[in-house]
Design a protein around this motif. Structure first.
Motif, short mmCIF file in Angstrom:
data_model
loop_
_atom_site.label_atom_id
_atom_site.label_comp_id
_atom_site.label_asym_id
_atom_site.label_seq_id
_atom_site.Cartn_x
_atom_site.Cartn_y
_atom_site.Cartn_z
N ASN A 1 42.95 42.70 40.51
CA ASN A 1 42.97 41.38 39.86
C ASN A 1 43.81 41.46 38.57
N ASP B 1 38.67 38.10 41.14
CA ASP B 1 37.98 38.68 39.98
C ASP B 1 36.61 39.25 40.32
N ARG C 1 30.65 38.15 41.13
CA ARG C 1 31.59 37.67 40.11
C ARG C 1 30.81 37.25 38.88
N ARG D 1 38.41 43.24 39.75
CA ARG D 1 38.68 43.28 38.31
C ARG D 1 38.92 44.73 37.85
#
Ligand SMILES: Cc1cc2nc3c(=O)[nH]c(=O)nc-3n(C[C@H](O)[C@H](O)[C@H](O)COP(=O)(O)OP(=O)(O)OC[C@H]3O[C@@H](n4cnc5c(N)ncnc54)[C@H](O)[C@@H]3O)c2cc1C
Length: 323
Positions: A95, A117, A132, A155
């Protein structure tokens, strides 16, 4: 069909940490599904990258010698074609600015959902579950994806990097790039905010927050950074005030950093800041407020006035304090 395909990332000739984090995430997922982990590297010195990417848990490294530097149109075509060959259940993409640039386009072409993410991915319960953060990092939520195939962006700094060497097959993938669909040319690389400092690559960060009070006081933390051979970063208010450029901002809307040492000076530790630095190995916090959230995170918490502590630290490490 239970394999995982992950895509590595490189910039200016070097693989980025996210490449080795996506190996960890991909291996965990492949183990849950009972499949293989395929890792792709697109463009640049793919043979050199393949050697580095041959980490434990990677079954196949696909090298795609297309495009010298990141190019959206090339990545979209190549990753789509590789996906068709590997036929995985999950495509994992870091990400990052690059990853977010092509992941949705690839998902759209494949006709599969994309979840961005992610800080967790699992198929332990059969269906794909992606964790998330929501509401400015205040809550975590797990999304169940009602589809057999999914594209997920992971992420940075949420998974440890896989370090040990592996025994992957390295296979060259001959992509059929339609040059007429390549509408962009990469002409160079420039760090946003000026300068070429990349705080996400620093081993030691001296990070300054609103506790510094006045722009002219930045000189003090700069002197500490110089003395330690560290890089200067900051919380968002310092950037919003125009005292440091945007490329120095740590956090949710700044950069994710994973230094060996993170020294937070006059920073409270708001969730949006913590989102960017919680992966640091050792955290030192200097703050007058013992109840500031950063103190709970700190390995070493110094409850004192930064204007007393920082000059002492500079002198202790052999530097000269400006005050
Ligand atoms: C959508 C969104 C995205 C955001 N993204 C980011 C982001 O990427 N990065 C980010 O940092 N923030 C981000 N923020 C802002 C975030 O919510 C906080 O406002 C910010 O992190 C606070 O910065 P700070 O800790 O420097 O300031 P403050 O919260 O004001 O804290 C200052 C600290 O300094 C201490 N202090 C004061 N004087 C001294 C002294 N003399 N000596 C020692 N300590 C002292 C105080 O006790 C206090 O703890 C975002 C907010 C939103 C809503």
């Amino acid at each position: 069909m239970s394999d995982v395909l992950a895509v590595a990332e490189h910039r200016r000739g070097d693989l980025r940490d996210a490449s080795f984090e996506v190996v960890t995430a991909g291996r965990e997922l492949a183990d849950e599904q009972g499949g293989d982990l395929h890792l792709a590297v697109v463009g640049g010195d793919v043979d050199g990258f393949a050697e580095e990417l041959n980490r434990e848990g990677v079954d196949v490294v696909h090298t795609v010698a297309e495009g010298e530097e990141f190019n959206h149109d090339v990545y979209v075509q190549v990753v789509e074609q590789l996906y068709a060959q590997v036929a995985p259940t999950t495509l994992l993409i870091p990400n990052t600015v690059n990853g977010l640039d092509y992941a949705p386009a690839v998902a759209e072409r494949l006709g599969v959902p994309v979840v961005t993410d992610a800080i967790g991915v699992s198929r332990a319960n059969g269906s794909m579950e992606v964790t998330r953060e929501m509401y400015g990092s205040k809550v975590e939520t797990t999304v169940e994806v009602d589809a057999d195939e999914v594209v997920v962006t992971t992420r940075p700094a949420e998974w440890p990097q896989t370090e040990s060497e592996g025994s992957a097959d390295v296979q060259a993938f001959d992509a059929d790039v339609d040059e007429s669909a390549v509408r962009s040319t990469v002409t160079g690389f420039e760090e946003v905010g000026g300068g070429d400092v990349d705080i996400s690559e620093a081993d030691v960060l001296v990070s300054v927050g609103r506790g510094i009070d006045e722009e002219e006081n930045l000189e003090l933390v700069e002197a500490l950074a110089d003395t330690l051979g560290a890089t200067l970063s900051s919380s968002r208010p310092i950037v919003d005030a125009g005292w440091l450029p945007k490329n120095r901002q740590v956090g949710q809307s700044g950069k994710v950093v994973t230094p060996k040492v993170y020294i937070a000076i006059g920073i409270s530790g708001a969730v949006q800041h913590v989102a960017g630095m919680k992966g640091s190995d050792t955290i030192v916090a200097i703050n007058t407020d013992p109840n500031a959230p950063i103190m709970d995170l700190a390995d070493y918490a110094i409850v004192d006035d930064l204007f007393d502590v920082v000059p002492e630290l500079i002198e202790e490490f052999g530097g000269e304090s400006p005050v």
